[in-house]
Design an enzyme around this catalytic site. Structure first.
Site, short mmCIF file in Angstrom:
data_model
loop_
_atom_site.label_atom_id
_atom_site.label_comp_id
_atom_site.label_asym_id
_atom_site.label_seq_id
_atom_site.Cartn_x
_atom_site.Cartn_y
_atom_site.Cartn_z
N ALA A 72 17.29 0.58 28.08
CA ALA A 72 17.63 1.01 29.43
C ALA A 72 17.98 -0.24 30.25
O ALA A 72 17.57 -1.35 29.89
CB ALA A 72 16.43 1.72 30.04
N GLY A 117 15.61 1.87 24.77
CA GLY A 117 16.61 2.93 24.77
C GLY A 117 17.66 2.77 23.69
O GLY A 117 18.30 3.76 23.30
N GLU A 120 16.11 4.23 20.68
CA GLU A 120 16.06 5.68 20.93
C GLU A 120 17.44 6.32 20.72
O GLU A 120 17.53 7.42 20.19
CB GLU A 120 15.52 5.93 22.35
CG GLU A 120 14.06 5.52 22.46
CD GLU A 120 13.55 5.47 23.89
OE1 GLU A 120 14.16 4.80 24.72
OE2 GLU A 120 12.52 6.12 24.17
N GLU A 140 8.78 -1.30 25.51
CA GLU A 140 8.51 -0.86 26.89
C GLU A 140 7.16 -1.33 27.41
O GLU A 140 7.01 -1.62 28.59
CB GLU A 140 8.60 0.67 27.00
CG GLU A 140 10.02 1.21 26.89
CD GLU A 140 10.49 1.44 25.46
OE1 GLU A 140 9.79 1.02 24.52
OE2 GLU A 140 11.56 2.05 25.30
N1 CAA Z 1 18.74 -4.41 30.87
C1 CAA Z 1 19.51 -5.17 31.68
N2 CAA Z 1 19.97 -6.40 31.32
C2 CAA Z 1 19.64 -6.85 30.09
C3 CAA Z 1 18.85 -6.10 29.21
C4 CAA Z 1 18.40 -4.82 29.63
N3 CAA Z 1 17.66 -4.02 28.85
N4 CAA Z 1 18.67 -6.82 28.09
C5 CAA Z 1 19.35 -7.96 28.27
N5 CAA Z 1 19.93 -7.99 29.47
C6 CAA Z 1 20.75 -9.05 30.05
C7 CAA Z 1 19.90 -10.26 30.41
O1 CAA Z 1 19.30 -10.06 31.67
C8 CAA Z 1 20.94 -11.36 30.40
O2 CAA Z 1 21.68 -11.28 31.59
P1 CAA Z 1 22.10 -12.67 32.35
O3 CAA Z 1 22.97 -13.38 31.36
O4 CAA Z 1 22.85 -12.15 33.54
O5 CAA Z 1 20.84 -13.37 32.65
C9 CAA Z 1 21.87 -10.95 29.26
O6 CAA Z 1 21.63 -9.55 29.05
C10 CAA Z 1 21.56 -11.66 27.96
O7 CAA Z 1 20.18 -11.49 27.67
P2 CAA Z 1 19.20 -12.70 27.33
O8 CAA Z 1 19.65 -13.95 28.00
O9 CAA Z 1 17.81 -12.23 27.60
O10 CAA Z 1 19.46 -12.84 25.76
P3 CAA Z 1 18.44 -13.40 24.66
O11 CAA Z 1 19.24 -13.52 23.40
O12 CAA Z 1 17.71 -14.59 25.15
O13 CAA Z 1 17.35 -12.23 24.47
C11 CAA Z 1 16.63 -9.96 24.17
C12 CAA Z 1 17.73 -11.01 23.94
C13 CAA Z 1 15.39 -10.32 23.34
C14 CAA Z 1 17.18 -8.61 23.69
C15 CAA Z 1 16.25 -9.90 25.66
O14 CAA Z 1 17.44 -9.79 26.42
C16 CAA Z 1 15.37 -8.75 26.02
O15 CAA Z 1 14.17 -8.80 25.76
N6 CAA Z 1 15.95 -7.69 26.65
C17 CAA Z 1 15.19 -6.56 27.12
C18 CAA Z 1 14.83 -5.65 25.97
C19 CAA Z 1 13.95 -4.53 26.48
O16 CAA Z 1 12.87 -4.73 26.99
N7 CAA Z 1 14.44 -3.29 26.31
C20 CAA Z 1 13.69 -2.11 26.73
C21 CAA Z 1 14.13 -1.73 28.12
S1 CAA Z 1 13.09 -0.48 28.81
C22 CAA Z 1 13.64 0.95 28.11
O17 CAA Z 1 14.54 0.98 27.31
C23 CAA Z 1 12.92 2.16 28.61
C24 CAA Z 1 13.29 3.43 27.97
O18 CAA Z 1 12.87 3.76 26.88
C25 CAA Z 1 14.08 4.36 28.70
#
Ligand code: CAA
Length: 267
Positions: A72, A117, A120, A140
């Site tokens: 998400a 997501g 999912e 999450e």
């Molecule tokens: N939402 C919005 N932006 C995201 C994102 C997300 N889920 N995941 C990554 N991005 C963005 C980052 O903010 C970053 O943006 P900027 O360049 O503007 O700073 C860009 O994508 C690149 O990401 P990273 O610099 O973090 O890349 P990385 O290689 O260092 O790390 C990663 C990769 C481990 C996937 C890390 O980005 C991460 O942990 N992302 C979040 C993953 C997460 O927690 N997903 C679950 C979301 S909650 C959910 O999904 C709820 C549900 O069930 C409905």
């Protein structure tokens, strides 16, 4: 399939390849991406089982080098009230249910991060192929959240209750080979190209079959997954009986006995 901004949609033979393309946010499912998925499933729902419709299966993958879908959109969620977050979660839950009810098979081709997501979305597909760079997880809890697009239900169905609970409680990310070992992934490929070629070949193989038979098999298998063995057997009997009413089943049996290829009608 015109007018999409974040979904790149291309037909390749019998396959419709849908690429989630927001690489600047690792293809996170913003509200506008969810709305595009709503439009896509609405269009696919109209496909039915007409044997003349050229598309016989869908492949979902991620754009860019790193990610399938990183979940998400956390930045957008940060600005939401709980009620808005509920509506956002339910809109994608609805997309996942409608994907499961499509008459066409849908394959997730996971090329990188499939987190939250993203995992999912992959689990709402009929089955999952992965490249060596794929990774999976429901992180999450790291955000003080829980899965919101169906992960709590579908991960338990896919990998069993114990493994699903361990993955959700720890938020741990697993690599593609472990995802293969625990049965989340069907097949693992050395490159994204090999994975996409294999997904297209699988859809080509399925396109040789009766569209009604595939639609019936998918619908019966999705509806019986929640059932006891007794209820599942009753559902299977109903579906088997229904299949016997189709012209394709007559054609399939006749062609076998006449030692020729079947000519499917899609009814
Ligand atoms: N939402 C919005 N932006 C995201 C994102 C997300 N889920 N995941 C990554 N991005 C963005 C980052 O903010 C970053 O943006 P900027 O360049 O503007 O700073 C860009 O994508 C690149 O990401 P990273 O610099 O973090 O890349 P990385 O290689 O260092 O790390 C990663 C990769 C481990 C996937 C890390 O980005 C991460 O942990 N992302 C979040 C993953 C997460 O927690 N997903 C679950 C979301 S909650 C959910 O999904 C709820 C549900 O069930 C409905």
């Amino acid at each position: 399939f015109g007018g999409f901004k974040h979904l790149v949609i291309e037909q390749d033979g019998a396959a419709l390849v849908v690429t989630v393309n927001r690489p600047e946010a690792l293809n996170a499912l913003s509200q506008s991406v969810v709305r595009e998925f709503e439009r896509l499933v609405t269009q696919l729902e109209m496909a039915g089982t007409d044997a003349k419709w050229p598309i016989r299966g869908v492949i979902i993958t991620g754009g860019g080098e790193k990610s399938f879908v990183a979940g998400a959109d956390i930045a957008e969620m940060n600005a939401m009230s709980p009620d808005q977050a509920l509506a956002y979660g339910q809109s994608m839950q609805d997309v996942t249910l409608r994907m499961e009810r499509l008459p066409l098979p849908v394959i997730a081709a996971v090329n990188g991060f499939a987190l939250g997501g993203g995992c999912e979305l992959a689990m709402a597909c009929d089955f999952i192929y992965a490249s060596e760079r794929a990774s999976f997880g429901q992180p999450e809890v790291n955000l003080g959240l829980v899965p919101g697009f169906g992960g709590s239900v579908r991960l338990q169905q896919r990998v069993g209750v114990g493994m699903a609970r361990e993955l959700i409680f720890t938020g741990r990310r697993i690599k593609a080979d472990e995802a293969l070992r625990i049965g989340l992934v069907n097949r693992l490929f050395g490159s994204v190209e090999a994975m996409l070629d294999a997904a297209k070949a699988t859809i080509a193989e399925i396109s040789e079959k009766s569209p009604t038979a595939i639609a019936n098999a998918k619908s019966a298998m999705h509806s019986m997954i929640h059932l006891s063995v007794e209820e599942g057997l009753a559902e299977e009997a109903r579906s088997f009986y229904q299949a016997f009413h189709t012209e394709d089943s007559v054609e399939g049996r006749t062609a076998f006995l006449e030692k020729r290829s079947p000519q499917w009608l899609g009814r």
